[in-house]
Motif scaffolding. Structure first.
Motif, PDB file in Angstrom:
ATOM      1  N   LEU A   1      -7.356   4.676  -0.191  1.00 24.31           N
ATOM      2  CA  LEU A   1      -6.183   3.799  -0.073  1.00 24.31           C
ATOM      3  C   LEU A   1      -5.598   3.844   1.332  1.00 24.31           C
ATOM      4  O   LEU A   1      -5.209   2.823   1.898  1.00 24.31           O
TER       5      LEU A   1
ATOM      6  N   ASN B   1       0.824  -1.207   0.000  1.00 19.98           N
ATOM      7  CA  ASN B   1       0.000   0.000   0.000  1.00 19.98           C
ATOM      8  C   ASN B   1       0.858   1.257   0.000  1.00 19.98           C
ATOM      9  O   ASN B   1       0.512   2.260  -0.639  1.00 19.98           O
TER      10      ASN B   1
ATOM     11  N   GLY C   1      -6.810   0.585   2.916  1.00 14.07           N
ATOM     12  CA  GLY C   1      -5.658  -0.240   2.569  1.00 14.07           C
ATOM     13  C   GLY C   1      -4.605  -0.210   3.659  1.00 14.07           C
ATOM     14  O   GLY C   1      -4.452  -1.152   4.444  1.00 14.07           O
TER      15      GLY C   1
END
Length: 517
Positions: free
Chosen positions: A306, A218, A310
């Motif tokens: 994200l 990530n 993530g």
């Protein structure tokens, strides 16, 4: 003394347990007792050690004896090196994969905006699905420990740890004899396959490795995304064959932005309804009607997706996995037969037929009828209910059994006859289930080892295990053929047959020993 155990300690224990499994009991007793006596002589204070401390003392002494110096690494040290290398590889591969995937995805020709649905599907929803599977698996393991759901990580890392350790120390392993190599392979296989005692304990380091990989993947993806946003003229839009309205999509992004919308300015938290409407791509209309402000309004929302779904989610999993791992290590069961054997041998004074004066002891104290003169505070006999088959019960009076069992570290609570008849044995089984509720009390079964184990006895042993408390220790003491007033010593091959036959039971609380070696 340190009492917290780690994976390296466990692998070293399994290695030495495997090394000792076919050892002669008297030799093992002499060796382990000497370890205890040496410690007593070296320490000024005769402190009373707990079981865990005694086991750690034994482990350190065995490592120092068999793997002296840093150049001769123990199996636990091999595992430590392997895990460190695996963590380094997970970091590097994660960054490379994340950055490479991000740079590839954002390869933009300037003719079509990036479809935010593609970004969310590839980089956000896929991670949420995997996280959901991981969460469901962890929850199932916690709620139903007896169940072993298929582990994605175990499948992924199958044999990887052992092979990595082999690659790391190939030349060193080749210099060892076959017995040591076999024991090392057995110990490392414990990490790969686990067993009934450790359960899911070895799942957590693999879980942590995967989380580490995902975290840095990530990070790599975020770095690539920010790099492309900063150095390219990226445009984001959305389109779908499905009849999705702008209002419906706006409600969706509002819901998705809940974790950060309460502290991030609204203009950066998610695109407004007008910006969503303005970034809709309609194939027949081309791109000329799309405004630049609407096309760039998506990137903060995508980056925050994200970060939260993530990176932060994986960080949370890593912390949770670490906590569960520490909890599992703290509750490590060191009450199995393999762990109690060296403790019992260390605590139990040796009785020999020949007095052996000890070097640092005054001559006046060196005579003890063959019994070593260790402080009695270290002597803790394990209370046992002794079962003797009906056909040899007359040869085993309590006054004869008592010294034999004391030499092995056991104290007799009672001696009872079994294998007398079906009804009597069933009644005895129920009584034993009640008497063994005290976790300190074990069961000692005396059997003639010169005969192979009979099916009837194995069945009765299995039924006993089913009614006894789960962790009740069962010691199976074997003797040779009956002679005039006792029993002949047990032949080593007979002991090996019994151990091989009962190994199929995979009972970690069952120990087999020769009572008359």
């Amino acid at each position: 003394m340190k009492t917290t155990w780690n994976y390296q300690d466990i692998i070293n224990l399994e290695y030495f347990f495997h090394r000792d499994k076919d050892g002669e009991e008297t030799d093992l007793h002499r060796r382990d007792r000497q370890i205890f006596l040496d410690h007593q002589q070296q320490t000024a204070a005769k402190e009373r050690l707990s079981r865990r401390e005694i086991l750690r003392l034994w482990l350190h002494a065995r490592i120092a004896e068999e793997f002296p110096g840093p150049e001769r690494k123990s199996p636990g040290a091999l595992l430590g090196d392997t895990l460190r290398l695996a963590k380094g590889l997970a970091i590097v591969l994660g960054i490379l994969l994340g950055a490479g995937t991000g740079l590839t995805f954002f390869t933009y020709t300037g003719t079509t905006p990036v479809n935010v649905f593609h970004f969310l599907l590839f980089f956000v929803l896929s991670q949420l699905l995997l996280a959901g599977l991981v969460f469901a698996t962890c929850l199932l393991r916690l709620l139903v420990p007896a169940m072993s759901p298929p582990s994605f990580y175990s499948l992924l890392f199958k044999r990887a740890v052992g092979r990595l350790a082999g690659v790391l120390h190939r030349s060193w392993l080749q210099g060892l004899d076959a017995d040591k190599r076999t024991s090392i392979v057995y110990a490392l296989d414990t990490f790969r396959t686990g067993n009934a005692v450790y359960g899911a304990l070895f799942y957590w380091p693999l879980f942590g490795l995967v989380q580490l990989f995902a975290i840095f993947c990530n990070i790599g993806l975020l770095a690539a995304t920010m790099l492309k946003i900063a150095t390219s003229d990226l445009a984001f839009g959305w389109q779908s064959t499905l009849q999705i309205s702008s209002d419906m999509l706006h409600r969706g992004v509002q819901l998705a932005a809940l974790p950060w919308s309460w502290f991030v300015p609204k203009s950066s938290s998610y695109p407004s309804l007008a910006e969503i409407e303005g970034s809709r791509i309609i194939l027949k209309d081309g791109l000329h009607h799309l405004a630049t402000g609407d096309l760039v309004a998506w990137w903060p929302f995508l980056v925050l997706c994200l970060v939260f779904y993530g990176l932060l989610l994986r960080l949370a999993f890593a912390v949770l996995g670490r906590l569960l791992e520490e909890h599992a290590l703290a509750r490590l069961d060191l009450g199995t037969a393999s762990c109690l054997n060296p403790i019992r041998r260390m605590r139990t004074p040796l009785v020999t037929t020949q007095a052996a004066p000890e070097p640092d002891r005054p001559a006046a104290q060196a005579t003890g009828g063959g019994r070593d003169q260790a402080p009695e505070q270290g002597l803790q006999l394990l209370p046992q209910i002794v079962l003797v088959p009906d056909d040899i019960f007359g040869l085993c009076p309590t006054d004869k059994l008592t010294p034999l069992l004391q030499e092995r570290g056991f104290a007799i609570v009672s001696v009872q006859k079994f294998m007398t008849g079906y009804d009597e044995d069933e009644e005895l089984k129920d009584n034993l289930a009640l008497q063994c509720r005290n976790p300190q009390v074990g069961l000692f079964i005396l059997m003639e080892g010169w005969m192979p184990p009979l099916v009837a006895f194995l069945t009765y042993l299995r039924e006993l295990r089913e009614v006894l408390p789960e962790k009740t220790m069962i010691h199976l003491g074997l003797v040779g053929r009956p002679v005039l007033l006792g029993f002949a010593p047990l032949a080593p091959q007979d002991l090996a047959i019994w151990r091989k036959k009962l190994a199929a039971a995979r009972d970690p609380y069952l120990q087999i020993l020769s009572l008359l070696p």
